[in-house]
Write an enzyme that holds these catalytic residues in place. Structure first.
Site, PDB file in Angstrom:
ATOM      1  N   ARG A  74      40.592  56.663  41.985  1.00 25.41           N
ATOM      2  CA  ARG A  74      39.781  55.440  41.781  1.00 25.41           C
ATOM      3  C   ARG A  74      38.706  55.702  40.722  1.00 25.41           C
ATOM      4  NH1 ARG A  74      40.829  50.554  42.730  1.00 25.41           N
ATOM      5  NH2 ARG A  74      41.235  50.841  44.956  1.00 25.41           N
ATOM      6  N   ARG A 100      50.875  56.053  38.093  1.00 28.25           N
ATOM      7  CA  ARG A 100      49.597  56.661  38.495  1.00 28.25           C
ATOM      8  C   ARG A 100      49.746  57.531  39.744  1.00 28.25           C
ATOM      9  NH1 ARG A 100      45.614  51.973  41.071  1.00 28.25           N
ATOM     10  NH2 ARG A 100      47.086  51.072  42.528  1.00 28.25           N
ATOM     11  N   HIS A 170      43.969  51.232  32.522  1.00 30.23           N
ATOM     12  CA  HIS A 170      43.067  50.489  33.422  1.00 30.23           C
ATOM     13  C   HIS A 170      41.678  51.149  33.394  1.00 30.23           C
ATOM     14  CE1 HIS A 170      41.563  48.842  37.170  1.00 30.23           C
ATOM     15  NE2 HIS A 170      42.706  48.313  37.521  1.00 30.23           N
ATOM     16  N   ASP A 215      37.969  38.832  38.270  1.00 34.50           N
ATOM     17  CA  ASP A 215      39.296  39.434  38.136  1.00 34.50           C
ATOM     18  C   ASP A 215      40.119  38.497  37.241  1.00 34.50           C
ATOM     19  OD1 ASP A 215      41.546  40.938  38.447  1.00 34.50           O
ATOM     20  OD2 ASP A 215      41.577  40.889  40.637  1.00 34.50           O
ATOM     21  N   GLU A 274      40.601  46.322  30.728  1.00 31.44           N
ATOM     22  CA  GLU A 274      41.903  46.987  30.743  1.00 31.44           C
ATOM     23  C   GLU A 274      42.791  46.510  29.594  1.00 31.44           C
ATOM     24  OE1 GLU A 274      43.405  46.208  34.749  1.00 31.44           O
ATOM     25  OE2 GLU A 274      41.332  46.053  35.403  1.00 31.44           O
TER      26      GLU A 274
HETATM   27  C1  BG6 Z   1      42.864  45.167  38.573  1.00 28.65           C
HETATM   28  C2  BG6 Z   1      43.457  43.956  39.230  1.00 28.65           C
HETATM   29  O1  BG6 Z   1      43.579  45.444  37.419  1.00 28.65           O
HETATM   30  O2  BG6 Z   1      42.967  46.281  39.461  1.00 28.65           O
HETATM   31  C3  BG6 Z   1      42.729  43.693  40.545  1.00 28.65           C
HETATM   32  O3  BG6 Z   1      43.378  42.825  38.364  1.00 28.65           O
HETATM   33  C4  BG6 Z   1      42.801  44.919  41.426  1.00 28.65           C
HETATM   34  O4  BG6 Z   1      43.314  42.573  41.197  1.00 28.65           O
HETATM   35  C5  BG6 Z   1      42.260  46.120  40.675  1.00 28.65           C
HETATM   36  O5  BG6 Z   1      42.043  44.701  42.600  1.00 28.65           O
HETATM   37  C6  BG6 Z   1      42.338  47.424  41.449  1.00 28.65           C
HETATM   38  O6  BG6 Z   1      43.638  47.659  41.894  1.00 28.65           O
HETATM   39  P1  BG6 Z   1      43.964  48.884  42.825  1.00 28.65           P
HETATM   40  O7  BG6 Z   1      45.435  48.799  43.147  1.00 28.65           O
HETATM   41  O8  BG6 Z   1      43.624  50.116  42.041  1.00 28.65           O
HETATM   42  O9  BG6 Z   1      43.091  48.739  44.038  1.00 28.65           O
END
Ligand code: BG6
Length: 300
Positions: A74, A100, A170, A215, A274
């Site tokens: 994360r 990932r 991302h 978002d 992103e």
């Molecule tokens: C973003 C999405 O790219 O990633 C969101 O648009 C999402 O909707 C976010 O919550 C995080 O995603 P994840 O799968 O890493 O929790």
């Protein structure tokens, strides 16, 4: 602790790069060059840290991130492939694809005359990826660390049938206070609002300011974005090519509280911008063909 293999050791550039056990004992490449510092986990080919010399860290990492072979990291720069978000019609499939969650190979590690260090990672289709997605491919991910961070994700169709995919770099940026930031580059662009039932909306002429959960999937945009962060007294520029989608995301209060791998109070300190190809901008590749998407991050 997973030992560093002799093959990886042979790739190291003495005094500049080293493979080491990072968080959760996952293997990562650490780069300490005269221009910058960076960490890249082999799990997900995940850039978790980038800091040009004499500058503050550029990427946000959650202090609650998992570091485990079956979980995404994360923060930093998750590599998203071959679908973005939830996979349509497949609720059992992992969100944002399997790139990932995969262990990538390191293909090469070089330093050029300008002291830019380039690491090339590779992920090829295998039994596990074919169970999730029945196509043959090679991903090549080139991460160039200098005063800027330049990431190029190349997808090659090595099979005999065409396939379609979505992808994203991302990028999580660390910011002083997201409520004070202004992001330019998407004025007048259309987006799908994921916080409002995927309604199609249009960004006004003003920069994006974050005042609630955000978002937004902007389709059909190739523009450079600039993230103005007055609290940290800096601007982060996100340039891109081979990408027609830009996603802007901040989870705000309720969503942060619901995420187990994200601190409930961390949302003011991050913003995702992103570089992607998603939804209507998904890419279709014929056999033998390749597609490259690049993003260049600079701070000033
Ligand atoms: C973003 C999405 O790219 O990633 C969101 O648009 C999402 O909707 C976010 O919550 C995080 O995603 P994840 O799968 O890493 O929790």
């Amino acid at each position: 602790m997973k030992p560093v293999s002799a093959a990886l050791r042979r790739l190291e550039i003495p005094g500049v790069t080293v493979f080491e056990n990072g968080s959760g004992d996952l293997l990562r490449l650490a780069i300490h060059s005269p221009l910058a510092e960076a960490h890249i986990y082999l799990h997900g080919a995940h850039v978790s840290h980038f800091q040009p010399r004499d500058a503050a860290p550029v990427l946000f990492m959650s202090r609650q991130s998992a570091f485990a072979p079956d979980k995404p990291i994360r923060g930093g720069v998750p590599v998203i492939f071959p679908w973005f978000g939830a996979r349509a019609g497949h609720p059992e499939s992992p969100a944002h694809g399997f790139a990932r969650l995969s262990e990538w190979q390191v293909e090469s590690l070089t330093i050029d005359g300008d002291e830019i260090v380039t690491a090339v990672f590779q992920l090829k289709s295998n039994t596990r990826t074919r169970e999730l997605w029945p196509h043959d491919f090679t991903l090549r991910y080139r991460v160039a660390v200098g005063r800027t961070l330049r990431m190029t994700l190349e997808v090659e169709n090595t099979g005999t049938e065409p396939f379609s995919f979505e992808n994203a770099l991302h990028t999580y940026f660390t910011v002083g206070d997201v409520r004070e930031t202004a992001t330019t580059g998407l004025e007048g662009a259309e987006y799908l609002d994921k916080t409002d039932g995927m309604q199609r909306k249009k960004q006004g002429p003003e920069p994006i300011r974050i005042t609630s959960e955000t978002d937004r999937v902007f389709e059909g945009t190739r523009k450079t974005c600039v993230l103005d962060d007055p609290k940290q007294k800096r601007r982060v520029t996100v340039e891109k090519s081979g990408s027609q989608t830009t996603v802007v995301w901040n989870p705000w209060v309720a969503k942060s509280a619901a995420m187990t791998d994200f601190g409930h109070d961390e949302w003011p300190g991050m913003l995702c911008i992103e570089t992607a190809n998603a939804g209507a901008n998904a890419i279709t590749l014929a056999p033998g063909k390749s597609h490259a998407m690049r993003t260049v991050i600079s701070v000033g």
